[in-house]
Structure formats: C-alpha cells, structure tokens
Design a protein around this motif. Structure first.
Motif, PDB file in Angstrom:
ATOM      1  N   VAL A 118       0.813  -1.221   0.000  1.00 22.69           N
ATOM      2  CA  VAL A 118       0.000   0.000   0.000  1.00 22.69           C
ATOM      3  C   VAL A 118       0.850   1.276   0.000  1.00 22.69           C
ATOM      4  O   VAL A 118       0.387   2.331  -0.417  1.00 22.69           O
ATOM      5  CB  VAL A 118      -0.991   0.061   1.195  1.00 22.69           C
ATOM      6  N   PHE A 119       2.081   1.148   0.444  1.00 23.03           N
ATOM      7  CA  PHE A 119       2.947   2.340   0.457  1.00 23.03           C
ATOM      8  C   PHE A 119       3.697   2.529  -0.861  1.00 23.03           C
ATOM      9  O   PHE A 119       4.344   3.535  -1.068  1.00 23.03           O
ATOM     10  CB  PHE A 119       3.965   2.254   1.595  1.00 23.03           C
ATOM     11  N   GLY A 120       3.643   1.524  -1.719  1.00 19.78           N
ATOM     12  CA  GLY A 120       4.335   1.642  -3.005  1.00 19.78           C
ATOM     13  C   GLY A 120       5.438   0.610  -3.180  1.00 19.78           C
ATOM     14  O   GLY A 120       6.234   0.710  -4.090  1.00 19.78           O
ATOM     15  N   GLY A 121       5.483  -0.370  -2.294  1.00 26.84           N
ATOM     16  CA  GLY A 121       6.457  -1.447  -2.453  1.00 26.84           C
ATOM     17  C   GLY A 121       7.767  -1.169  -1.750  1.00 26.84           C
ATOM     18  O   GLY A 121       7.915  -0.177  -1.028  1.00 26.84           O
ATOM     19  N   LEU A 122       8.713  -2.055  -2.001  1.00 26.05           N
ATOM     20  CA  LEU A 122      10.013  -2.003  -1.332  1.00 26.05           C
ATOM     21  C   LEU A 122      10.631  -0.610  -1.424  1.00 26.05           C
ATOM     22  O   LEU A 122      10.689  -0.017  -2.484  1.00 26.05           O
ATOM     23  CB  LEU A 122      10.967  -3.026  -1.966  1.00 26.05           C
ATOM     24  N   GLY A 123      11.054  -0.101  -0.308  1.00 24.33           N
ATOM     25  CA  GLY A 123      11.730   1.185  -0.298  1.00 24.33           C
ATOM     26  C   GLY A 123      10.831   2.337   0.104  1.00 24.33           C
ATOM     27  O   GLY A 123      11.298   3.386   0.489  1.00 24.33           O
ATOM     28  N   PHE A 124       9.528   2.126  -0.006  1.00 27.00           N
ATOM     29  CA  PHE A 124       8.618   3.246   0.264  1.00 27.00           C
ATOM     30  C   PHE A 124       7.790   3.050   1.523  1.00 27.00           C
ATOM     31  O   PHE A 124       7.043   3.933   1.926  1.00 27.00           O
ATOM     32  CB  PHE A 124       7.702   3.473  -0.940  1.00 27.00           C
ATOM     33  N   ASN A 125       7.880   1.868   2.116  1.00 25.13           N
ATOM     34  CA  ASN A 125       7.075   1.602   3.304  1.00 25.13           C
ATOM     35  C   ASN A 125       7.614   2.379   4.499  1.00 25.13           C
ATOM     36  O   ASN A 125       8.812   2.590   4.638  1.00 25.13           O
ATOM     37  CB  ASN A 125       7.016   0.110   3.609  1.00 25.13           C
ATOM     38  N   TYR A 268      16.766  -1.159   6.791  1.00 19.44           N
ATOM     39  CA  TYR A 268      17.195   0.069   6.102  1.00 19.44           C
ATOM     40  C   TYR A 268      16.035   1.002   5.794  1.00 19.44           C
ATOM     41  O   TYR A 268      16.093   2.204   6.018  1.00 19.44           O
ATOM     42  CB  TYR A 268      17.833  -0.279   4.757  1.00 19.44           C
ATOM     43  N   VAL A 269      14.979   0.395   5.221  1.00 21.21           N
ATOM     44  CA  VAL A 269      13.909   1.209   4.642  1.00 21.21           C
ATOM     45  C   VAL A 269      13.230   2.076   5.696  1.00 21.21           C
ATOM     46  O   VAL A 269      12.919   3.243   5.448  1.00 21.21           O
ATOM     47  CB  VAL A 269      12.878   0.306   3.945  1.00 21.21           C
ATOM     48  N   THR A 270      13.023   1.496   6.878  1.00 18.34           N
ATOM     49  CA  THR A 270      12.190   2.173   7.861  1.00 18.34           C
ATOM     50  C   THR A 270      12.981   2.860   8.971  1.00 18.34           C
ATOM     51  O   THR A 270      12.394   3.366   9.920  1.00 18.34           O
ATOM     52  CB  THR A 270      11.197   1.172   8.487  1.00 18.34           C
ATOM     53  N   GLY A 271      14.303   2.865   8.830  1.00 15.03           N
ATOM     54  CA  GLY A 271      15.128   3.522   9.848  1.00 15.03           C
ATOM     55  C   GLY A 271      15.882   4.701   9.254  1.00 15.03           C
ATOM     56  O   GLY A 271      15.911   4.877   8.047  1.00 15.03           O
TER      57      GLY A 271
ATOM     58  N   GLY B 362      20.717  -5.289 -13.633  1.00  9.38           N
ATOM     59  CA  GLY B 362      19.857  -4.956 -12.505  1.00  9.38           C
ATOM     60  C   GLY B 362      19.866  -3.491 -12.130  1.00  9.38           C
ATOM     61  O   GLY B 362      19.754  -3.143 -10.956  1.00  9.38           O
ATOM     62  N   ALA B 363      20.012  -2.614 -13.118  1.00  8.81           N
ATOM     63  CA  ALA B 363      20.097  -1.187 -12.815  1.00  8.81           C
ATOM     64  C   ALA B 363      18.761  -0.635 -12.319  1.00  8.81           C
ATOM     65  O   ALA B 363      17.698  -1.191 -12.602  1.00  8.81           O
ATOM     66  CB  ALA B 363      20.551  -0.419 -14.050  1.00  8.81           C
ATOM     67  N   ASP B 364      18.853   0.452 -11.554  1.00  9.96           N
ATOM     68  CA  ASP B 364      17.686   1.238 -11.138  1.00  9.96           C
ATOM     69  C   ASP B 364      16.615   0.470 -10.386  1.00  9.96           C
ATOM     70  O   ASP B 364      15.438   0.494 -10.733  1.00  9.96           O
ATOM     71  CB  ASP B 364      17.064   1.921 -12.362  1.00  9.96           C
ATOM     72  N   GLN B 365      17.033  -0.224  -9.353  1.00 12.00           N
ATOM     73  CA  GLN B 365      16.052  -0.830  -8.452  1.00 12.00           C
ATOM     74  C   GLN B 365      15.619   0.225  -7.432  1.00 12.00           C
ATOM     75  O   GLN B 365      16.234   1.276  -7.330  1.00 12.00           O
ATOM     76  CB  GLN B 365      16.684  -2.031  -7.738  1.00 12.00           C
ATOM     77  N   PRO B 366      14.551  -0.089  -6.672  1.00 19.19           N
ATOM     78  CA  PRO B 366      14.106   0.907  -5.694  1.00 19.19           C
ATOM     79  C   PRO B 366      15.169   1.184  -4.630  1.00 19.19           C
ATOM     80  O   PRO B 366      15.881   0.274  -4.223  1.00 19.19           O
ATOM     81  CB  PRO B 366      12.871   0.262  -5.049  1.00 19.19           C
ATOM     82  N   CYS B 367      15.241   2.421  -4.204  1.00 20.41           N
ATOM     83  CA  CYS B 367      16.164   2.807  -3.134  1.00 20.41           C
ATOM     84  C   CYS B 367      15.692   2.178  -1.832  1.00 20.41           C
ATOM     85  O   CYS B 367      14.526   2.310  -1.467  1.00 20.41           O
ATOM     86  CB  CYS B 367      16.193   4.324  -2.978  1.00 20.41           C
ATOM     87  N   ILE B 368      16.585   1.463  -1.146  1.00 19.03           N
ATOM     88  CA  ILE B 368      16.188   0.868   0.133  1.00 19.03           C
ATOM     89  C   ILE B 368      16.723   1.693   1.303  1.00 19.03           C
ATOM     90  O   ILE B 368      16.736   1.237   2.436  1.00 19.03           O
ATOM     91  CB  ILE B 368      16.644  -0.603   0.253  1.00 19.03           C
ATOM     92  N   ARG B 369      17.186   2.881   1.025  1.00 22.04           N
ATOM     93  CA  ARG B 369      17.650   3.796   2.064  1.00 22.04           C
ATOM     94  C   ARG B 369      18.705   3.159   2.971  1.00 22.04           C
ATOM     95  O   ARG B 369      18.716   3.382   4.173  1.00 22.04           O
ATOM     96  CB  ARG B 369      16.464   4.276   2.910  1.00 22.04           C
TER      97      ARG B 369
END
Lengths: 328, 434
Positions: A118-125, A268-271, B362-369
């Motif tokens: 619902v947040f847009g998938g991996l990385g956006f939650n 990573y994503v949520t911190g 595998g370029a440009d995957q979502p940023c996982i911060r």
C-alpha cells in the motif's frame, strides 16, 4: 570527415562505469541466512511444527508479493530480491511456537499488503512490514498470540515467557496457571531454552548471525547497541523495587529485544539513513520498550517501540544530516 | 594515516599496467589536434590549410585570459581545419596534420640555461607559451592557476592517482622523479610559497620512497605525505582536507583557503617547458583494461587516435563494450575509437562487453535507504534524496539537498546496492536548475 566506427558496438553511459558487487538481493538473502541458526534452535526446542510455521509464513509472503506486485501491478518480478522472504521469515519469528498455520499465512499476507504494497512497495514503506503483520495478529488474536509452548515438551504445555513471569509475578496471569510457571536461568535465556516467539528463542544464535552482518557491514553495531544499552540502563534504574536495582540482564536477554534490535530496528527502509540518526532511533526504541515492559499493558514492547520510532524516522532524517563539507 | 571523511576503497586493477615502464609510442602518420583541450576559451587557429608546421609550432591561440595555446605534435602539413570527434565535447574544431615522418623540432625548442635567473613573470610567460594545463583532469591553464588572486601559503602536489586502473602518474613519479621535483621547484618559485607537500596513496610505496630519497639527496625542502588508499583521495578538496585539514566550501576554490593544488604530471610538463623549452605536445597515457592484450603506459603525441594506441597495445583479447577516456569512476565513454588524445587524456580504459553487461545488470532498483551513499559521500550530501527527487519528478525539492556541492566523484553510484544511477540524476538536476 569523422566517421562513426562501425566495427565495434560501444556502450555510452555517464560515469561511473564500474559498480561494487553489493546488491539489494545479496543483502536481503544474507540477513535471511543469518536468521537461520536461530530458527534451527527453535525447531530443536519446540519441534518440527515450528518449521511448518516458518515455511507457511514465507510461502504466503512470497505469494502475496507476487499477487500484488507482479500480477496486479505488473511490476517486474521482485521475488528474487529476497525482501518478501525476509518479511515472511521475520513474521514467523514473531509468532509463538504453537501458532496455527493459518495465522502465519494471514499475518504474512497482511504484512506484505498493509506493511509494504500500500505504500508503493520495497523502499517506500514507513513501517517494518513484519511488525505490521505481528501487531495485526496481536490485536486480532491476543489469546493465540500469547500461548507459549514450553521448550522440549511434546504435549505443548503452555509456559509463560520470562517477561510475563516477571511482569505478573506469582499472583497468576489471566492466561496462565501459576503452578506451571517455569523459572529460567540466564544461561537458559542466552542459549534458547525458554518459552517465547520462534525467533526470540536463542540470543546466542541471533548474535552469531548478527556478528556476520556487522562483519559484512550490512548493519552497524551502533543502532543495536544503543537500543539494547538503553533498555539495560532504563530497566536497571526503574525496573526494581528501588532505583538502580532492576534485573537488567533478564530484560536484555529475554523477549524480542535481541531479534528486534539486530534484525528489525536495523531495517534500512524504515530507519534513519545516518549513523547519528540510527543511534537516536535506537535510544528511542530502548526507552519505549522499557516503558511498555515496566508500566504498559503488555509484557513485551519491542514491536511497538520499533513501529513508533519508524514513524519518527522521517523527522530524524530531516534534522540529523551529515556535516556539509566546507561548513564550520 | 591522513585521509578525509567518507570515500570508499575501490579495487584498483592497477596491477594491469603498474609495472609497465613508459614506452614511446611510434609517430602517428596523422594527428587531429582539437583547438579546445582545456578549461576556458577555444583557441583560434593561427595556421591554415596547406601550411608547413614543425613539432612544437604553435597552431592555435586565444587572447582571452583563461585559455591555453595549442601546438603541433608532429612536423608536416596542415591537411585541414574541420570539426572532428572530441573525447570530451563530442565534436570540436581541430587541426589535422599529415606527418612528413621527420619530426623536425620547431626552432624555438632549445635547452634553456640559467634557469635560476628567470623571474616569476618570465616563467609564467614560458608556461603560457608552452600551453601547459593541469594534467590531473580539468585541464585548467597553468599560467592562470599559478598566479592566484589571493595569497597562498602552501603548494600541494597531487600524486594520489586514486582513479582505478590509471598508472601514468605513478610511472612518471618512478621514472622522472628528479624532473618532477625540479618542476615542483619552479612552481614553488612562481607562487612564492615556503611549504610544499606531495600527497601519495599508501599503495604507491616505491614512488614515496624514491621521492623521499631524492628530496634528501638533492636537499629539497618538500614533505611527502602517505595517504590512505581511498577514492576520491585525489579530488582537490579531499586532498586539501586530508593533508592540511582545511575545507574548501562549496563554490570556492583552493586558493580561498590559501592552497594551490597541482598534479605530478603537470609538474613534469612544466619542467620540460622551462628547462627544455618544450611545449605540451605529448603526454603519458595509461592504456588499460582486462580485455586488452598488452596494457601499457605510453608517451603519446597529442592528437593520436585512440585506435592507434589500442592497436599498439596489440588489440583486444575479447570484444570491447566500452571505451573510456580517463578512469572508470570519472572517465567519459566514447562512441568511437576514432577520437584523438588530448592534453587531459590520462588514460584510455577498455571494458569488455562482458564487464559492461555485468556492471549494467539490474540497474535502477528501488532505493532501500541503506545509507551507503550518505556514509561515503565525501562532501556530506544526501545522494539518495536527490536520486529520489529525480525518480519522483520533484526537481523543485532538489535545491534543499545542495546538488551543486557534488564533485561528481561517482562513489555514491559505485556503492549503491540497488544500482541506481544516482550521479546521472544529480547531473540532471544541476543541468535543469542551473
């Protein structure tokens, strides 16, 4: 005059032209791998049913990921990045060893859908997906979520977790028969011979995996340490009958603290992205955990503390920034 | 060991060419000499089609302050002056010279004596006439840099060569140690500074040892500092930070903190310009790559086509996928090998088709911060945030993340586990919001 050389087909991109070998998938699978020892201890202690819970949870997480991401949203296949598997595994580790399989499946489904998609998938939650699954189950099925089988008892006598014992004392908890209360030594807690969630069982196994993650620099030791140390200090000061007499070792070794601090708060994503931010995050988690454990309605506070701090992450990231080069 | 905050150790692949002594490349039969090889104004040609030129004859100049003269690199006939492929600009006006095979030197090239008697102004004039530019990358005209607008107290010499694969500066330091020190001495005299420091990465111990011994032997008062091998240690601002612990703020230049930084290659060409009256018409180029049969360090005439250098290195072992001028981190990929070596060409790197595929996978995957780009950013930016601004098409949000601080070292993109093209995004932001 100038002609394009047609003998070779050359790629043109902007720099840099080389990349490190690290990939998202490699990191996710490494975390998954590092969680396996703890699962094995749990299977050893609670029996094969634990394995089925873990597998159900993972399969349902992957199926949900595929359904929402690949089938409904037509996004590229994201199953191999390992994030769904990790969410499923972490959810399973947050369930009691005696949890029914449907609950594991439902939890995974909720974790993926409401924790991530619902947040847009991996990385956006915003929230840790596995913890979303867990608190959903806690709210919906409180009784099932707090029935803890004792280790090495085939007939699955319900044993309280050490924290529940601590909290409810000997006056009897609403769920438990006081005569069945089992006392655990510190070494039991450390090695994993106690009631509790699947993944919480063995501190030793969890630390073993975490040390690899820290060695590979996938996680920093600073966040988990600030989390654990804060819980230790807080419960030592306020956890006893007088100040500075709390059983901080019990608090550090029991419940989901080690699992949460090393494997879920470090998501990573949520911190926060900066090290300083992560330390603030860890301290915040530690304080909230301690408050819930000592004075809240639940014996365990790790999940809520992480979720609450997840909400604070954007704020932390806004205020804690690296020093700009050239600034005094 | 001295260093700066951030950065990343990168596997250097320097072993491919570091033991290869500098070889003199045979004269090309034709050279293409672009009239813009430097930061600043493009030169106007002073020769015309059909003119006879000698090696070292000036063929282009400009009356603008920031510009650098261009010289013929072989003797022969000016075939034409046309637009031609350029490794940095894509296309640029160039003088094409057909060789007469004799390599006759221009009459102005005679060894100078009584160097000590030359004044600062005379030295600057010589440098200007010789078309010396910074050979570290930006090709900034040396006569401008060595005459700073503000007082400076320190001259830093960059012998870091932190770009992976490249070894031309290392070879120069080994093979022309004394000439480099003499060149540095000239710079010191021109700027009038007491303190001179050479910074070299720890993985070049032989160069450090040689330079130190030479300094003792010839009684040069020059410090040689061993730096941690970490990219981008050779970036001007990071070098100043590591050695002097001074920070050059965004948008400022080294002389704003009292420093001038110059490269060892520049020092060498300055030595040649002053002692031998030799204009900058040749330089050392590292030609390297795992798919090249014989990686080498070559002394090449400016204007020689990349193709000839590659052929001289016996061609490819496997199909090339990318030809890069410079190193893999900051170099510029070329669409053809029919492009000339210019003053700023420190290296030609060939990546195989296989390597290119590997690096683009595998370029440009979502940023996982994950924060890797934040931890390594040598100027303290939040690269992931800028990358997200581009992804979300919110360039209006980008200004708050100081995109113009970026030195475009590319480390963020290198370390990104999601293989995001972070630097491309930052470049886009810079281009759009400039």
């Amino acid at each position: 005059m100038s002609e394009k050389n047609t003998s070779v087909d050359l790629a043109i991109t902007s720099s840099p032209h080389i990349r490190a070998k690290e990939t998202t998938a490699k990191i996710m699978w490494s975390v998954t791998l590092c969680l396996i020892p703890s699962g094995l201890v749990s299977i050893y202690a609670f029996g094969l049913s634990v394995l089925w819970i873990i597998l159900t949870s993972i399969v349902c997480a992957m199926a949900s990921e595929w359904l929402f991401n690949c089938y409904l949203q037509k996004k590229p296949n994201s199953l191999m990045d390992g994030s769904a598997v990790l969410t499923g595994l972490l959810l399973a580790y947050n369930l009691p060893a005696g949890a029914p399989l449907w609950m594991a499946g439902l939890g995974s489904f909720v974790a993926i859908l409401f924790g991530k998609v619902v947040f847009g998938g991996l990385g956006f939650n915003i929230f840790n997906p596995a913890l979303i699954g867990r608190v959903f189950l806690m709210a919906s099925f409180p009784v099932l979520m707090t029935r803890w089988p004792a280790p090495f008892k085939v007939d699955a006598i319900t044993a309280p977790t050490p924290l529940a014992v601590f909290k409810d004392g000997f006056s009897g908890s609403p769920i438990l028969n006081p005569s069945e209360i089992i006392h655990y030594s510190y070494s039991d807690l450390f090695l994993g011979l106690r009631g509790g969630c699947i993944g919480e069982a063995s501190v030793l196994a969890l630390l073993l995996g975490a040390s690899y993650l820290m060695f590979k620099k996938y996680i920093s030791w600073k966040l988990p340490l600030s989390f654990v140390a804060t819980v230790g200090i807080f419960t030592w000061i306020f956890g006893g009958s007088s100040f500075f007499s709390g059983d901080y070792i019990l608090h550090i070794l029991s419940g989901g603290l080690i699992l949460g601090a090393f494997y879920m708060a470090t998501d990573y994503v949520t911190g926060p992205v900066t090290i300083q931010g992560q330390i603030i995050f860890g301290i915040g988690c530690g304080i909230i955990t301690s408050i819930i454990r000592l004075w809240g309605g639940y014996p365990e506070g790790v999940s809520y503390s992480i979720l609450l701090m997840n909400m604070g992450t954007p704020l932390i990231d806004r205020f804690v920034k690296p020093k700009r080069f050239g600034d005094k | 060991m001295e260093t700066f905050k951030g950065g990343q150790h990168i596997d250097g692949f320097k072993y491919l060419s570091r033991e290869m002594a500098i070889k003199i490349m045979p004269l090309p039969s034709q050279v293409i000499i672009p009239l813009s090889q430097h930061t600043g104004a493009v030169c106007e040609p002073v020769v015309k089609k059909g003119d006879m030129v000698k090696t070292g004859t000036m063929i282009g100049t400009s009356d603008k302050l920031i510009s650098s003269r261009i010289h013929a690199s072989i003797s022969g006939v000016v075939k034409d002056i046309v637009e031609y492929n350029h490794p940095v600009l894509g296309q640029s006006k160039a003088v094409i010279i057909d060789s007469d095979g004799k390599d006759t030197l221009d009459s102005s090239i005679v060894k100078r004596t009584k160097i000590e008697e030359l004044s600062k102004e005379q030295l600057l004039e010589i440098i200007k006439n010789a078309g010396i530019v910074g050979l570290g990358g930006a090709a900034f005209p040396a006569q401008v840099k060595l005459n700073p607008l503000k007082p400076v107290d320190t001259l830093l010499i960059n012998g870091v060569e932190c770009e992976p694969y490249l070894t031309c500066d290392y070879r120069l330091m080994l093979e022309h140690t004394h000439s480099i020190l003499k060149g540095i001495g000239l710079m010191q005299k021109i700027i009038g500074v007491e303190r001179v420091v050479i910074g070299i990465e720890e993985d070049k111990q032989e160069a450090i040892k040689l330079l130190r011994n030479k300094c003792v032997e010839k009684k040069y008062d020059i410090e040689i500092v061993c730096l941690k091998a970490k990219y981008p240690q050779g970036a001007e601002k990071q070098l100043i930070k590591a050695i002097l612990d001074r920070e050059v703020p965004s948008g400022k230049l080294p002389f704003d903190v009292g420093v001038i930084v110059s490269n060892v290659g520049t020092a060498f060409s300055l030595f040649e310009a002053v002692y031998n009256a030799k204009p900058l018409y040749e330089r050392v180029v590292t030609v390297t790559g795992k798919c090249l049969k014989q990686p080498s360090n070559l002394k090449v005439r400016i204007g020689t086509r990349f193709k000839e250098l590659i052929d001289f290195c016996q061609g490819f072992k496997e199909a090339p996928g990318k030809i890069i001028m410079g190193g893999p981190m900051m170099g510029i990929s070329q669409y053809t090998d029919d492009v000339p070596v210019i003053k700023g060409t420190s290296g030609i790197l060939i990546l195989s088709q296989k390597e290119v595929d590997e690096y683009t996978q595998g370029a440009d995957q979502p940023c996982i911060r994950c924060g890797r780009c934040v931890n390594i950013c040598p100027v303290g930016m939040l690269p992931y945030a800028l990358s997200l601004c581009v992804e979300m098409d919110r360039l209006d949000k980008a200004a708050q993340y100081n995109p113009f601080d970026c030195i475009e070292c590319g480390t963020c993109t290198y370390v990104c586990p999601a293989k995001r093209q972070i630097l491309s995004g930052i470049r886009l932001i810079k281009a759009v919001t400039r």
